[in-house]
Motif scaffolding. Structure first.
Motif, PDB file in Angstrom:
ATOM      1  N   PRO A 258       0.820  -1.217   0.000  1.00  0.00           N
ATOM      2  CA  PRO A 258       0.000   0.000   0.000  1.00  0.00           C
ATOM      3  C   PRO A 258       0.854   1.267   0.000  1.00  0.00           C
ATOM      4  O   PRO A 258       0.925   1.991   0.995  1.00  0.00           O
ATOM      5  N   ALA A 259       1.488   1.543  -1.128  1.00  0.00           N
ATOM      6  CA  ALA A 259       2.386   2.694  -1.216  1.00  0.00           C
ATOM      7  C   ALA A 259       1.633   4.027  -1.309  1.00  0.00           C
ATOM      8  O   ALA A 259       2.221   5.091  -1.067  1.00  0.00           O
ATOM      9  N   ASP A 260       0.360   3.981  -1.679  1.00  0.00           N
ATOM     10  CA  ASP A 260      -0.454   5.191  -1.707  1.00  0.00           C
ATOM     11  C   ASP A 260      -0.727   5.626  -0.261  1.00  0.00           C
ATOM     12  O   ASP A 260      -1.366   4.900   0.502  1.00  0.00           O
ATOM     13  N   ILE A 261      -0.256   6.800   0.127  1.00  0.00           N
ATOM     14  CA  ILE A 261      -0.375   7.213   1.525  1.00  0.00           C
ATOM     15  C   ILE A 261      -1.811   7.566   1.916  1.00  0.00           C
ATOM     16  O   ILE A 261      -2.089   7.815   3.098  1.00  0.00           O
ATOM     17  N   GLU A 262      -2.706   7.579   0.949  1.00  0.00           N
ATOM     18  CA  GLU A 262      -4.119   7.783   1.265  1.00  0.00           C
ATOM     19  C   GLU A 262      -4.826   6.464   1.589  1.00  0.00           C
ATOM     20  O   GLU A 262      -5.960   6.463   2.059  1.00  0.00           O
ATOM     21  N   THR A 263      -4.156   5.340   1.339  1.00  0.00           N
ATOM     22  CA  THR A 263      -4.753   4.032   1.607  1.00  0.00           C
ATOM     23  C   THR A 263      -4.682   3.723   3.097  1.00  0.00           C
ATOM     24  O   THR A 263      -3.619   3.805   3.711  1.00  0.00           O
ATOM     25  N   THR A 264      -5.812   3.370   3.682  1.00  0.00           N
ATOM     26  CA  THR A 264      -5.874   3.088   5.111  1.00  0.00           C
ATOM     27  C   THR A 264      -5.715   1.593   5.372  1.00  0.00           C
ATOM     28  O   THR A 264      -5.818   0.766   4.460  1.00  0.00           O
ATOM     29  N   SER A 265      -5.501   1.270   6.624  1.00  0.00           N
ATOM     30  CA  SER A 265      -5.391  -0.143   6.996  1.00  0.00           C
ATOM     31  C   SER A 265      -6.698  -0.879   6.716  1.00  0.00           C
ATOM     32  O   SER A 265      -6.683  -2.053   6.330  1.00  0.00           O
TER      33      SER A 265
ATOM     34  N   VAL B 102      -6.744  -1.829   3.082  1.00  0.00           N
ATOM     35  CA  VAL B 102      -5.865  -2.964   2.800  1.00  0.00           C
ATOM     36  C   VAL B 102      -6.527  -4.273   3.209  1.00  0.00           C
ATOM     37  O   VAL B 102      -6.575  -5.243   2.440  1.00  0.00           O
ATOM     38  N   GLU B 103      -7.059  -4.318   4.408  1.00  0.00           N
ATOM     39  CA  GLU B 103      -7.678  -5.540   4.898  1.00  0.00           C
ATOM     40  C   GLU B 103      -8.890  -5.929   4.060  1.00  0.00           C
ATOM     41  O   GLU B 103      -9.113  -7.118   3.783  1.00  0.00           O
ATOM     42  N   GLN B 104      -9.686  -4.917   3.653  1.00  0.00           N
ATOM     43  CA  GLN B 104     -10.880  -5.217   2.862  1.00  0.00           C
ATOM     44  C   GLN B 104     -10.521  -5.823   1.514  1.00  0.00           C
ATOM     45  O   GLN B 104     -11.243  -6.674   0.987  1.00  0.00           O
ATOM     46  N   ARG B 105      -9.388  -5.430   0.962  1.00  0.00           N
ATOM     47  CA  ARG B 105      -8.943  -5.982  -0.311  1.00  0.00           C
ATOM     48  C   ARG B 105      -8.752  -7.502  -0.193  1.00  0.00           C
ATOM     49  O   ARG B 105      -9.134  -8.262  -1.081  1.00  0.00           O
ATOM     50  N   TYR B 106      -8.160  -7.951   0.908  1.00  0.00           N
ATOM     51  CA  TYR B 106      -7.958  -9.375   1.135  1.00  0.00           C
ATOM     52  C   TYR B 106      -9.295 -10.090   1.318  1.00  0.00           C
ATOM     53  O   TYR B 106      -9.517 -11.174   0.759  1.00  0.00           O
ATOM     54  N   VAL B 107     -10.168  -9.488   2.102  1.00  0.00           N
ATOM     55  CA  VAL B 107     -11.466 -10.108   2.366  1.00  0.00           C
ATOM     56  C   VAL B 107     -12.282 -10.215   1.084  1.00  0.00           C
ATOM     57  O   VAL B 107     -12.915 -11.249   0.812  1.00  0.00           O
TER      58      VAL B 107
END
Length: 302
Positions: free
Chosen positions: A115-122, A125-130
């Motif tokens: 997640p190199a985009d600094i606007e991307t939140t944790s 990231v987690e929702q992408r996996y789910v």
């Protein structure tokens, strides 16, 4: 001696599995791994970039990958586990269904996302996996594992969330490959370092913490070089132990060496079944459960 185990609902003759790597990119390599005594084989990943670029007939392209699954499933007597690697919501379902139809016994999802985009939140990231898990689980009946990196702010909660969402297994851990700088060319260069035994300590800790707390299969897959790492991973609760680096260093036959080392240690310690040692030193079973956590950090520094 009974070395049988179960991973993703698959009955395996022992807990040593060849993880995704270049040896299995051909049918000949798959056969070498089976001859080397791998209990199951994870094929190299089909990457999102390969199935979204419009091609379908070259090496590494979807049709060639599905053909490899068919050939490997027909030619071997061990479970063949396919691997899909991607970061977006495109292609997961169709290609997951295709690997199932080709004869894969199970599927490993590798969400290699930085997640190199600094606007991307944790949460993002987690929702992408789910979301990836949900899409794949909705399209296939074969068991699905996820290969995770350790880079979650609350890894235990993330593992539980995936378990609650229906993942059948977790492979710990995925190694992110960090680039280096080539000073002679002044370029950013890709670097691949094979794993070393000391890298087993982080997954050793997390498998020990999680193995008795979530009801999914767990594969240990970093830093396996000798039987010592295999034994330790089983003691903290891994269902199977995967390796690629040691096989690249020593050849597919090294799998048999690892298995002999495990069997010899069990014999010397009067164990007759894998079930007797699995999880014996997990956090829930250890004499000092705090050794997995901050107490170990304080004691080590003092």
């Amino acid at each position: 001696m009974d070395l049988k185990t179960t991973y993703l609902g698959l009955d395996l003759k022992h807990p040593l599995v060849a993880s995704a790597g270049p040896i299995a990119k051909s049918l000949d390599g798959v056969r070498q791994l089976e001859d080397g005594n791998a209990a199951a084989i994870v094929l190299p990943s089909l990457f999102e970039e390969q199935f979204l670029d419009g091609g379908s007939d070259g090496p590494g392209k979807p049709e060639a990958y599905f053909d490899l699954i068919r050939q490997a499933a027909d030619a071997t007597d061990v479970p063949i586990i396919a691997s899909l690697n991607g970061i977006t919501d495109r292609g997961w379902q169709a290609h997951a269904k295709a690997v199932e139809e080709a004869g894969a016994a199970a599927l490993e999802l590798n969400v290699y996302y930085i997640p190199a985009d600094i606007e991307t939140t944790s949460d993002d990231v987690e929702q992408r996996y789910v979301d990836a898990l949900k899409m794949v689980k909705s399209s296939v009946a074969i068991p699905v594992a996820m290969k995770l990196s350790p880079y979650f702010s609350a890894f235990g909660a993330m593992a539980k969330r995936l378990a609650d969402e229906g993942v059948d297994g977790l492979a710990l851990f995925n190694r992110f490959y960090q680039p280096d700088i080539d000073l002679s060319t002044m370029q950013v260069s890709p670097i691949l370092d094979l794993s070393s035994a000391h890298e087993s300590r982080l997954p050793l800790m997390w498998i020990g913490v999680l193995s008795q707390k979530i009801d999914v299969s767990i594969a240990a897959t970093t830093g396996v070089q000798q039987a010592e790492q295999v034994i330790k991973y089983l003691l903290v609760g891994a269902d199977v132990v995967m390796t690629t680096s040691s096989l690249l260093r020593s050849g597919p036959q090294h799998m048999a060496d690892l298995l002999r080392g495990l069997a010899q240690w069990m014999h010397d310690c009067d164990y007759t079944r894998i079930a007797q040692i699995r999880g014996a030193l997990s956090q829930d079973q250890a004499a000092d459960p705090t050794a997995f956590l901050r107490a170990n950090y304080v004691e080590t520094l003092q």
